[in-house]
Design an enzyme around this catalytic site. Structure first.
Site, PDB file in Angstrom:
ATOM      1  N   VAL A  10      49.459 148.256  63.007  1.00  0.00           N
ATOM      2  CA  VAL A  10      48.946 149.593  63.301  1.00  0.00           C
ATOM      3  C   VAL A  10      49.430 149.979  64.692  1.00  0.00           C
ATOM      4  O   VAL A  10      49.574 149.128  65.579  1.00  0.00           O
ATOM      5  CB  VAL A  10      47.405 149.663  63.227  1.00  0.00           C
ATOM      6  CG1 VAL A  10      46.952 149.599  61.772  1.00  0.00           C
ATOM      7  CG2 VAL A  10      46.753 148.545  64.034  1.00  0.00           C
ATOM      8  N   SER A  11      49.697 151.271  64.886  1.00  0.00           N
ATOM      9  CA  SER A  11      50.300 151.744  66.130  1.00  0.00           C
ATOM     10  C   SER A  11      49.306 151.848  67.282  1.00  0.00           C
ATOM     11  O   SER A  11      49.685 151.741  68.447  1.00  0.00           O
ATOM     12  CB  SER A  11      50.961 153.104  65.911  1.00  0.00           C
ATOM     13  OG  SER A  11      51.964 153.007  64.932  1.00  0.00           O
ATOM     14  N   THR A  12      48.023 152.100  66.971  1.00  0.00           N
ATOM     15  CA  THR A  12      47.014 152.213  68.026  1.00  0.00           C
ATOM     16  C   THR A  12      45.857 151.262  67.753  1.00  0.00           C
ATOM     17  O   THR A  12      45.628 150.847  66.612  1.00  0.00           O
ATOM     18  CB  THR A  12      46.461 153.652  68.111  1.00  0.00           C
ATOM     19  OG1 THR A  12      45.700 153.929  66.918  1.00  0.00           O
ATOM     20  CG2 THR A  12      47.591 154.664  68.229  1.00  0.00           C
TER      21      THR A  12
END
Length: 201
Positions: A10-12
């Site tokens: 996941v990016s964040t």
């Protein structure tokens, strides 16, 4: 029993990939596979290289050690958002003989359609190498056509310093001297400035 692993990213840090992992675990159970590890990178962009994604790096190392023979991911974008990095990874997966299951694409490289994807990646990789080679050749020809010298820069010795000074005295620019002698423009500039400073002492 086939040994498999799950990779998720996941990016964040606000995002959660637990739902994706649980769905992939169901697929593992349905196929009677053995899940031996789960790799999760949190808060890291897919455009980052392997060295910036610790779990992805660990996945690659374990794959080379042949700890498993299938990787499950929710979507191909979880692997990478860089086409170059993705192609490199898929080539390595193929060379090792590991299989890849991508849920959102319905792609399984153990099937004929999946194997065809690997073949297409190979074709595009070869095409990319040929394009790069062609661009390099054209670039070299362009440099030669302008009369520039190729290869390693020449060593600056007393003879070259003397020639630099003479050419500068007759009005040649740094760029023209650089092209003529096969050294960088910066080298010409520094050398001539050093000569000028010595002459003023």
């Amino acid at each position: 029993m086939e040994k498999v692993v799950i990779y998720s990213r996941v990016s964040t840090k606000d995002q959660n990939c637990e739902n994706q992992i649980q769905l992939l675990k169901k697929i593992v159970n349905q196929n009677n596979w053995e899940l031996i590890d789960t790799y999760v990178d949190v808060g890291i962009s897919g455009s980052k290289g392997r060295e910036s994604r610790k779990e992805f790096d660990r996945l690659n190392k374990d794959m080379v050690r042949r700890k498993f023979n299938r990787i499950l991911v929710w979507d191909i974008s979880r692997l990478s958002r860089s086409l170059q990095h993705l192609v490199e990874f898929l080539n390595e997966v193929n060379s090792i003989g590991c299989n890849l299951y991508i849920h959102q694409s319905g792609l399984d490289t153990s099937t004929p359609n999946g194997k065809m994807m690997f073949q297409m990646i190979g074709v595009f990789s070869e095409f990319e190498r040929e394009m790069i080679s062609e661009r390099v050749k054209l670039g070299l020809e362009r440099v030669k056509s302008k009369g520039k010298r190729l290869g390693r820069p020449q060593k600056v010795d007393l003879k070259m310093i003397d020639e630099m000074k003479k050419l500068k005295d007759i009005g040649w620019s740094y760029g023209k001297i650089s092209d003529h002698l096969g050294v960088s423009k910066m080298t010409v500039s520094r050398t001539i400035k050093s000569i000028s400073s010595l002459e003023t002492l």
